[in-house]
Write a protein that holds these residues in place. Structure first.
Motif, short mmCIF file in Angstrom:
data_model
loop_
_atom_site.label_atom_id
_atom_site.label_comp_id
_atom_site.label_asym_id
_atom_site.label_seq_id
_atom_site.Cartn_x
_atom_site.Cartn_y
_atom_site.Cartn_z
N ARG A 485 65.97 -38.18 66.84
CA ARG A 485 65.21 -37.34 67.77
C ARG A 485 64.98 -35.96 67.19
NH1 ARG A 485 69.42 -37.80 72.44
NH2 ARG A 485 70.67 -37.48 70.59
N CYS A 489 61.35 -33.96 66.06
CA CYS A 489 61.06 -32.64 66.64
C CYS A 489 60.88 -31.59 65.55
CB CYS A 489 62.17 -32.24 67.61
SG CYS A 489 62.22 -33.22 69.13
N GLU A 508 59.23 -26.39 73.03
CA GLU A 508 59.79 -27.48 73.83
C GLU A 508 58.70 -28.18 74.65
OE1 GLU A 508 64.24 -25.53 74.47
OE2 GLU A 508 62.86 -25.66 76.14
N TRP A 511 56.70 -30.43 72.38
CA TRP A 511 57.45 -31.67 72.11
C TRP A 511 57.27 -32.66 73.27
CZ3 TRP A 511 62.75 -29.12 70.57
CH2 TRP A 511 62.68 -28.68 69.25
N ILE A 512 57.44 -32.13 74.48
CA ILE A 512 57.35 -33.00 75.66
C ILE A 512 55.94 -33.58 75.78
CG2 ILE A 512 57.41 -32.99 78.18
CD1 ILE A 512 59.61 -30.80 77.92
N ILE A 517 60.22 -36.46 73.50
CA ILE A 517 61.45 -36.34 74.27
C ILE A 517 61.52 -37.52 75.23
CG2 ILE A 517 62.82 -34.84 75.74
CD1 ILE A 517 62.12 -33.59 73.06
N GLU A 527 62.67 -30.78 80.30
CA GLU A 527 62.96 -29.47 79.72
C GLU A 527 64.43 -29.32 79.36
OE1 GLU A 527 59.32 -29.27 82.22
OE2 GLU A 527 61.32 -30.08 82.49
N ALA A 530 64.92 -31.27 76.05
CA ALA A 530 64.28 -30.53 74.96
C ALA A 530 65.08 -29.27 74.64
CB ALA A 530 62.85 -30.17 75.35
#
Length: 1254
Positions: A485, A489, A508, A511-512, A517, A527, A530
């Motif tokens: 993971r 990222c 973050e 990424w989401i 994530i 959140e 992340a």
């Protein structure tokens, strides 16, 4: 950017985790919709389920680098995963459209089935096969058929049956085929050693990482050198304006780490009230982005880019500044002049620190000699590596501290343990480079006690390959220690330019949006997961913190992210070539539209169906397009093709409009339009039903939301102005919002909307409460918001009319927050009473740590703040009606305000103090650290203050005596310094007493307890008309006192001081009383003497003054500052033979009859400012033998330079805001220009005068 280096198989595949996440989501969705799928789709689903174990093994091997991920089968698997992700999105969007279209349908904010709800990650132990742990295989249809979840799914089958599931079936087929081919080809692959560590950051590790940020070793000499330059530097540019100190060294040698240490050094913070850090990482350009970085520590994000330059000038005027320019490679003369123009209003002795690898750039910019960093000695390097690998348990570590002193600790030779011996051998492979020490050290730190693992790292064959793709083996190994993971990222960070400063939540959220994530835990927030992953990368030193939640990546880490992302990321620049067809994430750094069209092949492909933009998932623009219509056309064409885009960034693109084609980006989750000049958004934005993040901050104040904004029910983060937010109709439909910075109550927005927004967290500001209709909402409307930690309730300004009082009281009564609120701020409330929820013994504020009450003019009775067990900050401002703070009677010896650390009371005109009932033995404020009381003229007494107090400011307060220090240790204090006699000592460092006219004695308060004041460094007593010093020994026992100000106190005369005093400010009334009349104190450490005029003396008193013989005791004063004095003359100071700096501000009579300068033989700096009545400079000025700098400012009556000329030693002259006649003479070759011809640096009204002689 050139095409990425083709990496060897040993690197590992950064996309492994993404493929695993898509597989898990796809199969879970298939099981959820099993009854709706056709036979073929079910068959492909079963086939995919049967391949799961083999796929997990394959991904595990790819993650370990045992498979060449550039080969076709692996790439086909990735492409199939991307297609499946799109299919899941299409299905989600179709269901969402159906949900939005239902008349009076289910709650739009329902999280069921939402990608936003299936995020989370529990900490897992390490395993040979991480993918079983990161992404648990979904349960089979049979095992889940009887579950409650299945029952819920069946209840909504009618809704789902109307949605086309063909895309989902096709995704099953493609992914099953790709998985079969891949697992068949690599079924006999033996995985290599995999260093990946699933273990997450331990509790407290993130905090230790923040402390480690400034832990550097072996740089004590460099720190000493810089601090001395700051405090005593003789560089002319520095002394008269802004100096430039270059820090030069090779890449990765520790320039930034050293500069960060200096930036946060206690002495540096005391010297420079304003400190700014700008990440350059290339050629310096005074751009909007650079100025945003500069203004951020001064004004945060609360500013518009339109007036950012003016805001900077306003914030910097008259202040000493420290500006760090990190990573400069080059700068043009024009850009440097532009920067200096921005800084021109800063105070003298301001400093720019430039870190650079280029000695030529350092030579061009520096006004001070460059600080050249050489590699660390190995002994220091070993200490550093050991610190990061084993932690900082050893208190005797010889790291460079933040304080101004350190001890040279001699460390005895110790025999190394076996694991330390391995670490020692690893350290020898790192070439004494600080960055690898941090990275490898932190990676090993998470595997402490595993000697075999450390041995494997030492023996890894990567060490033999030197630099792979220009990146050291240490960086590759640190990357391989990341779990799948974290790898994906980190690889995604390749989308950022080298000099990009990003916010934590910004990355973050990206990424989401990309689906990076994922977790099986449906209760966890995206959140939160992340955030955990981000913290782990920061803890491992992959991100470099800059403070205020901002981060940057070291340029070597940026290269690593670009390498591991392979061909997935591409950056279009002025020198880049054609964009690769396989690119998924696109960054654009050029505003050359012709080149952009060519590189993106916008007009060359007849069929857009096969264009690479169809597959792109990220498009970030980092260029200024100057509101170009042509650019908008390019954007529209990009939007019409890039339909798989999840992340779109147009921040600072300088656009005022967004093409309507934005609505075609049906997969878009993240849209950043901040820092533009947009006046409207197209209605098609409301078609982006999967949008999770919309940022329109710092745009035109006239920007309003589209009409159907409330249909964006997946929005979780909406960053906008309060006006924009308050204009959203039916905002209650946005029930997934995680934050709502401000909500302005008005005709279109009612408070009742908050009842459906229970997911709000962080901070909430409810404005304009006077406009709300209390009949429309019920009591406790905010009580269900358990995630809020900051709440600000504000009413519009009013005169406190009586008609508003009952309404305001009723409104506040209904706004009881949840007990989890940590910070509560109430502004403009006109009620008289406190709401009942603040008065109950089981107060809903039991967890509050900070309370701010301001502009509440009628509030008379305050709640029992003393009972709030967690309260640490209490600020009360402009509360004109409060008279006292009542306290419920408490048992004796009970601590009131048990955790309060900061107390501010300001403009409480009728406040008289505390009512403590019959008990007088209660201890009040046992933990108080900072006390500020201003404009409370009726406050005559104050409770004793604790030993923990560090700052005390009393201004315009009616105290008759100062409070005492109660020398008792509170129950919360576990550590306190002690004096030589073994008694507790106070931590008070700063004491200010200003405009306290009722205060008559210093001998009745805490100043009589000088045995406790061993830490007092700053004492200021100003404008106290009746105060006298009745202390027998004066301030003689204040052994730490460095800075003393005794101003405009006509009855105050102190004649005893400790020799520690460095700076003394006195007013002319002190001199009028004769100075020290009894005995001269032996102040050999006093360096700076400042004398100011005051209202208690007149200009004719100078003739009555005896010679200032008492000044002979100040034989080391090198700086004399005079401000608005009336009668002091130059001749009075002929005892100050050590004087080097003389600053005259508004003291126009200072030179009257004083033209003998023989005793000023050491004077090198003379500054004359604001002497508007001064008609001429001293004619014997040329006799000053050492004068190097002369500054004349705002002296309009001076018409010419002295007839006898200027000193031959003069090196710098500055004349500004003076007579136009003087300016003309200085520029005239026949008048005064010859007098300045030999001066090295001369500025006349900002214009540089070039010397005619070498």
């Amino acid at each position: 950017m050139a095409p990425p280096h083709k990496l060897e198989a040993t690197v590992g595949w950064s996309a492994s985790a993404f493929v695993a996440a898509v597989l898990a989501r796809l199969i879970r969705k298939g099981i959820e919709l099993l009854s709706e799928l056709d036979g073929a789709a079910v068959g492909h689903l079963r086939r995919l389920e049967g391949l799961l174990t083999s796929v997990w093994l394959l991904l595990d091997a790819a993650d370990a680098g045992a498979i060449d991920f550039t080969q076709r089968p692996v790439q086909d698997l990735l492409n199939a995963a991307y297609s499946a992700d799109d299919a899941l999105d299409d299905l989600e969007r179709a269901l969402l459209q159906l949900q939005v279209g239902m008349a009076g349908g289910s709650e739009p904010g329902s999280n069921a089935g939402s990608p936003a709800s299936v995020v989370g990650a529990s900490r897992k132990p390490r395993s040979p096969m991480r993918f079983f742990l990161c992404f648990s295989p979904p349960k089979t249809a049979a095992s889940s058929s009887g579950s409650a979840a299945s029952s819920r799914r069946r209840s909504s089958s009618n809704k789902k049956s109307s949605v086309d599931l063909g895309g989902l079936g096709e995704a099953f087929e493609k992914l099953a085929q790709a998985a079969y081919r891949c697992t068949s080809m690599y079924e006999h692959v033996v995985p290599r050693k995999n260093y990946a560590t699933i273990l997450s950051v331990k509790p407290g590790d993130a905090a230790s990482g923040a402390r480690d940020m400034y832990d550097i070793f072996g740089r004590e000499a460099e720190v000493d050198q810089i601090v001395k330059k700051v405090r005593f530097g003789d560089d002319l540019h520095y002394r008269l304006g802004v100096g430039v100190l270059p820090v030069v060294g090779a890449e990765g040698i520790g320039k930034t780490a050293l500069t960060q240490l200096i930036f946060h050094h206690e002495i540096i913070k005391a010297e420079f009230p304003v400190r700014m850090w700008v990440q350059v990482s290339g050629t310096l350009l005074v751009s909007k982005q650079l100025m945003v970085q500069m203004v951020h520590p001064l004004a945060g994000n609360a500013h518009d880019t339109e007036d950012i330059r003016e805001l900077l000038l306003e914030q910097l005027t008259g202040k000493r500044i420290l500006l760090v320019l990190d990573g400069v490679t080059d700068v043009s003369d024009a850009q440097w002049r532009d920067l200096m123009e921005v800084l021109q209003q800063a105070a003298r002795r301001s400093l720019i620190m430039v870190t650079t690898r280029s000695e030529s750039a350092a030579a061009a910019l520096g006004t001070m000699p460059s600080l050249i960093l050489s590699p660390l000695a190995f002994d220091d390097y070993w200490k550093m590596f050991k610190h990061f690998a084993f932690g900082s348990a050893d208190e005797s570590e010889d790291c460079t501290p933040l304080g101004d002193e350190w001890e040279d600790l001699e460390e005895e030779e110790e025999e190394l343990s076996p694991i330390e011996q391995i670490a020692y051998e690893i350290a020898k492979k790192l070439d004494c480079s600080p960055l690898p020490a941090r990275l490898i050290g932190r990676s090993l730190y998470f595997r402490q006690g595993e000697e075999g693992h450390w041995k494997n790292v030492l023996d890894d064959t990567l060490w033999e390959q030197q630099h792979i793709g220009g990146i050291s083996p240490a960086l590759w190994l640190s990357y391989q220690h990341l779990d799948p993971r974290l790898k994906q990222c980190f690889a995604y960070c390749a989308v950022f330019p080298d000099d990009y400063v990003f916010r934590k939540e910004e990355l973050e959220q990206m990424w989401i949006a990309q689906g990076l994530i994922y977790s099986d835990d449906r209760a966890a927030r995206l959140e939160d997961v992340a955030d955990e992953l981000f913290d782990e990368l920061a803890e491992r030193c992959f991100f470099q913190p800059l403070g205020r939640n901002r981060y940057v990546m070291h340029n070597m880490m940026q290269k690593l992210s670009q390498a591991v992302s392979a061909s997935q990321c591409y950056m279009v620049t002025e020198s880049s070539g054609k964009v690769p067809q396989e690119v998924r994430h696109l960054t654009i750094r050029t505003n050359n539209l012709l080149k952009l069209k060519m590189d993106l092949a916008l007009q060359l492909t007849p069929s857009p169906d096969h264009h690479f933009l169809q597959r792109v998932r990220t498009i970030l623009f980092f260029a200024d397009f100057s509101d170009s219509d042509d650019f908008l056309e390019v954007l529209a064409e990009i939007f019409s093709m890039a339909k798989s885009v999840r992340v779109l960034g147009l921040s600072c693109a300088n656009i005022t409009f967004l093409p309507a084609e934005i609505g075609l980006l049906r997969h878009l989750r993240y849209l950043n339009l901040s820092r533009n000049s947009m006046t409207e958004l197209p209605e098609t934005v409301c078609q982006l039903h999967l949008l999770q993040v919309l940022d329109v901050k710092c745009n035109s104040r006239y920007l309003h939301p589209p009409n159907d904004t409330s249909s964006l029910i997946h929005l979780r983060h909406l960053h906008a102005s309060a006006l924009f937010l308050s204009d959203i109709p039916d905002i209650q439909n946005l029930s997934n919002l995680q934050e709502l910075e401000a909500l302005r109550v008005g005709r279109s927005t009612q408070l009742i909307a908050l009842r459906q927004m229970m997911q709000l967290r962080g901070a909430l500001h409810i404005e304009n409460l006077r406009q709300c209709d209390v009949s429309e909402f019920k009591k406790g409307i905010l009580k269900g918001m358990k995630h809020l930690n900051k709440l600000h309730l504000s009413w519009a300004n009013s005169m406190g009319e009586s008609k508003d009082i009952p309404i305001d009281e009723e409104v506040l009564e209904c706004l009881q927050p949840h007990e989890n609120v940590k910070v509560l701020k109430i502004t403009g409330y006109t009620g008289i009473r406190s709401p009942s929820w603040m008065l109950k013994s089981s107060c809903s504020l039991s967890n509050a740590t900070s309370m701010y009450l301001s502009d509440c003019m009628n509030w008379e009775s305050l709640p029992p703040f003393h009972e709030m067990p967690c309260l640490e900050v209490l600020e009360i401002r402009k509360m004109h009606s409060i008279k006292e703070m009542g306290a419920v009677p408490q048992p004796s010896d009970t601590e009131l305000f048990p955790k309060l650390k900061k107390l501010v009371i300001e403009d409480a005109l009728h406040f008289t103090g505390w009512s403590r009932g019959k008990s007088t033995r209660n201890i009040t404020f046992p933990c108080l650290s900072k006390l500020e009381i201003r404009n409370c003229p009726d406050l005559t007494t104050f409770p004793d203050v604790p030993l923990s107090l560090t700052i005390m400011i009393i201004e315009n307060v009616g105290l008759h005596i100062l409070p005492m220090i109660h020398d008792k240790q509170s129950s919360e204090e576990e550590e306190m310094s002690t004096s030589e006699e073994g008694r507790w000592t106070s931590g008070l460092t700063t004491l200010q007493i200003h405009h306290c006219h009722k205060l008559r004695s210093l001998g009745s308060g805490l100043l009589q307890q000088q045995h406790l004041l061993r830490s007092l460094e700053v004492l200021s007593i100003k404008s106290c008309d009746n105060i006298i010093c009745d202390l027998a020994d004066g301030f003689k026992d204040l052994t730490a006192l460095r800075d003393l100000s005794l101003y405009d106190c006509p009855k105050l005369l102190v004649d005893k001081f400790h020799a520690s005093l460095r700076t003394l400010e006195i007013s002319e009334c002190f001199i009028a009383q004769g100075g020290w009349v009894d005995e001269y104190p032996f102040l050999f450490s006093l360096w700076t003497l400042k004398i100011s005029g005051c209202s208690h003396v007149s200009a004719d008193e100078g003739s009555k003054i005896e010679p200032l013989d008492w000044l002979s005791s100040l034989f080391n004063v090198y700086s004399l500052q005079l401000e608005n004095t009336l009668f002091v003359r130059l001749s009075m100071f002929d005892k100050l033979h050590s004087l080097e700096i003389l600053e005259i501000d508004g003291s126009h009579a200072f030179f009257d009859g004083s033209f003998e300068f023989e005793w000023l033989e050491k004077l090198h700096t003379l500054s004359i400012r604001n002497c508007r009545e001064l008609c001429e400079l001293p004619e014997n000025l040329y006799t000053l033998p050492s004068l190097e700098e002369l500054c004349v400012e705002n002296c309009p009556n001076i018409q010419a330079l002295p007839a006898n000329g200027l000193p031959a030693s003069l090196k710098r002259l500055s004349i500004s805001k003076c007579s136009p006649h003087l300016t003309q003479r200085c520029l005239d070759e026949e008048l005064d220009q010859p007098k300045i011809a030999k001066i090295g640096v001369a500025y006349i009204e900002g214009q540089s005068i070039i010397s005619t002689e070498e």
